[in-house]
Design an enzyme around this catalytic site. Sequence first.
Site, short mmCIF file in Angstrom:
data_model
loop_
_atom_site.label_atom_id
_atom_site.label_comp_id
_atom_site.label_asym_id
_atom_site.label_seq_id
_atom_site.Cartn_x
_atom_site.Cartn_y
_atom_site.Cartn_z
N CYS A 2 50.99 19.17 13.77
CA CYS A 2 51.80 18.49 12.75
C CYS A 2 51.50 19.02 11.35
O CYS A 2 50.40 19.51 11.09
CB CYS A 2 51.49 17.00 12.78
SG CYS A 2 51.72 16.26 14.37
N ARG A 27 52.31 26.36 12.22
CA ARG A 27 51.38 25.50 12.92
C ARG A 27 51.95 25.01 14.25
O ARG A 27 51.21 24.46 15.07
CB ARG A 27 51.04 24.29 12.05
CG ARG A 27 50.26 24.63 10.79
CD ARG A 27 50.30 23.49 9.82
NE ARG A 27 49.57 22.33 10.29
CZ ARG A 27 48.34 22.00 9.89
NH1 ARG A 27 47.72 22.75 9.03
NH2 ARG A 27 47.74 20.94 10.35
N GLY A 101 47.40 13.58 13.48
CA GLY A 101 46.22 13.03 14.16
C GLY A 101 46.59 11.95 15.15
O GLY A 101 47.75 11.86 15.59
N GLU A 482 40.58 37.39 27.63
CA GLU A 482 41.40 37.28 26.42
C GLU A 482 42.78 37.92 26.65
O GLU A 482 43.80 37.38 26.23
CB GLU A 482 40.67 37.94 25.23
CG GLU A 482 41.47 38.04 23.95
CD GLU A 482 42.03 36.71 23.42
OE1 GLU A 482 41.68 35.65 23.94
OE2 GLU A 482 42.85 36.78 22.50
N LYS A 486 46.34 35.94 26.31
CA LYS A 486 47.37 36.43 25.38
C LYS A 486 48.70 36.58 26.12
O LYS A 486 49.73 36.17 25.64
CB LYS A 486 46.91 37.78 24.82
CG LYS A 486 47.34 38.08 23.45
CD LYS A 486 46.45 37.52 22.36
CE LYS A 486 46.12 36.10 22.53
NZ LYS A 486 45.11 35.55 21.66
N HIS A 505 36.26 38.02 47.18
CA HIS A 505 35.83 36.70 47.66
C HIS A 505 36.99 35.71 47.68
O HIS A 505 36.76 34.50 47.68
CB HIS A 505 34.67 36.18 46.81
CG HIS A 505 33.46 37.07 46.92
ND1 HIS A 505 32.69 37.13 48.06
CD2 HIS A 505 32.93 37.96 46.06
CE1 HIS A 505 31.72 38.02 47.88
NE2 HIS A 505 31.85 38.55 46.67
N LYS A 604 49.57 26.35 16.39
CA LYS A 604 48.58 27.28 15.84
C LYS A 604 47.23 26.62 15.68
O LYS A 604 46.20 27.21 15.97
CB LYS A 604 49.08 27.79 14.48
CG LYS A 604 48.13 28.76 13.78
CD LYS A 604 47.97 30.03 14.59
CE LYS A 604 46.98 31.01 13.99
NZ LYS A 604 46.58 32.03 14.99
O1 M6R Z 1 41.63 27.93 15.17
P1 M6R Z 1 40.78 28.14 16.37
O2 M6R Z 1 40.20 29.51 16.47
O3 M6R Z 1 39.70 27.09 16.51
O4 M6R Z 1 41.75 27.91 17.58
C1 M6R Z 1 41.29 27.88 18.89
C2 M6R Z 1 42.40 28.05 19.89
O5 M6R Z 1 43.30 26.98 19.81
C3 M6R Z 1 43.16 29.36 19.67
O6 M6R Z 1 42.31 30.46 19.71
C4 M6R Z 1 44.25 29.53 20.75
O7 M6R Z 1 43.66 29.71 22.00
C5 M6R Z 1 45.16 30.71 20.39
N1 M6R Z 1 46.54 30.32 20.41
C6 M6R Z 1 45.07 31.85 21.31
O8 M6R Z 1 45.88 32.91 20.93
#
Ligand code: M6R
Length: 609
Positions: A2, A27, A101, A482, A486, A505, A604
């Site tokens: 938000c 965000r 929140g 990672e 992605k 396994h 985000k």
């Molecule tokens: O802002 P942060 O690094 O704490 O965020 C953590 C995760 O929410 C963030 O890395 C999320 O996994 C990404 N969208 C991955 O690309």
Amino acid sequence: MCGIVGYIGMRDSQDILLSGLKKLEYRGYDSAGVAVYTENGLEIRKAEGRLAVLESQLQQKPLTGSIGIGHTRWATHGKPSDSNSHPHTDQTMKFSVVHNGIIENYLELKEELMLKGHTFVSETDTEVISHLIAEEYQGDIVMAVQKAIKRMRGAYAIAVLTEHEPDKLVAVRLASPLIIGIGEGENFIGSDIPAILEYTRNVYILNDGEMAVLTKDRVELMTIEGNFIAREMFHVDWDWVTAEKGGYDHFMLKEIHEQPKAYLDTMGSRIATDDSKIILNEISMSEQEIRGIQRIHVVACGTAYHAGLVGKQVIESLVRIPVEAEVGSEYRYRSPIITKDTLVIAVSQSGETADTLAALREAKRLGARVVAITNVVGSSVAREADDVIVTWAGPEIAVASTKAYTTQLIAFYLLGLYMAQVRGTLEGAQIREIIAALRRLPEQAQRILEQQGEIKAYAELVAEHDNMFFIGRSLDYAVAQEGSLKLKEISYIHSEAYPAGELKHGTLALIEEGIPVIALATQPELFEKTVSNIKEVKARGAFVLGIANADDEELVKSVDRLLTIPKTLPILTPALSVIPLQLLAYYASLARGNDVDKPRNLAKSVTVE
Ligand code: M6R
């Protein structure tokens, strides 16, 4: 996640609110709305979907007035819908609230208010706030807000506008970021600096348990108990233009390409000019304290957690201290074993991730010293940690994290080397060798970026599949995790990252004709072992893209496609090998016609649990 914007001044608030909300789009959100005090009283427009929907409503029925609040909502309580969008009001339509929140006891409060005759129109916890404020109102909005928040449990940032006192906005912060922008004859509220940067660079950053009362000419800061606070204004010298796309089609691609510079910036003056040692002035721990560390816990979420998995291996290898890496949402509830010799490293791009913050707080409560690795100066994680290593990646706008991850790796290398220096686990010559290799990374990363055409071609092939695998051993496995995240988050292709030796396994059963497998084979000591695992999947029909060092070209015989990356020290390879995986995810997402920068269901910055 938000976003909140508020405006009070002489100008028409509608456009200022919309422009602020646009700056917060990154965000993530699923609906948006504004409340403006007009000649007809408090008026609200809100709509599910993108801001464009709200904008067109406002074009048809504009709201004229110079005080208002706005919101982008990322659904938590109740589905994305017009009625669940903010601002919310009480039934008299006199009190409007936007909120980030969660109010944990909202059901309890709602029942109580319903018994008193209040009627509700949404499924949200936020609506309860506006009713509670209305219930408490006795001619003073500040007091009504103070009384209402005493009844609320949870984490929140709120902005309130009432028709009864239309010369005032009230803002409150409790565990969800909120800032106040100061202008000339006008003032602003924002959940994030970009929301107001177009209008002012002077801000007050609210701390937890603080509130602000804004009129057009004045801002008063106080605790939620009503004690006035004096606070220095913070001048933002960060340029929003740097956060624009700069000629790239998407923020994600721009941010991938910014990595060589981000590496340089993050290393910056932290490497001595003669390349002999690391200087981490931001670490206030004494040498004796560093020598006393017995164990390290890394806490983080998502991509930052994956950086922590690399960080674990880096620190264990350079410093020989046992390191555990754990996701914040697990760590916070599992009663971690922390002694006075435990160092906790909290990693977060935004510095506002609720689970990481809670893990950090739990670690501090149990007596650990906390070092933060974050990209946002002044963020909650930065402010609550004992020491902060800032990753100078610059603003990261795309939901998929790229340059934040790689600069987090750089921060781990710097911290690991620094601790190795202090504890004497590496010789001077070894430190020099690693520093020299670190210095080469930006140029090597640049060379990988120049291979993006090859990666694009493979991505277009991958985009036709619904399932795939990433395999690797040791650091390659950490990077594979990672790469898989992605790909999943922006292409919506299901993928799994597996330790290459573990496939047999169980997972090997899923390998069938044509399934794409990305095999990372960059770790010299494990190269032969990984080649055997590649043969296992090839024999079952997998279509394999190998990623290996430039001098391992013979791998081409064992794979369908080979992509080589410039040779560096094995421990530094993740900072290079992840780049093709970022590009792969980007181009696969593009080929599938997805919204690359704003993938579905994701935000985000995840500031709720
Ligand atoms: O802002 P942060 O690094 O704490 O965020 C953590 C995760 O929410 C963030 O890395 C999320 O996994 C990404 N969208 C991955 O690309």
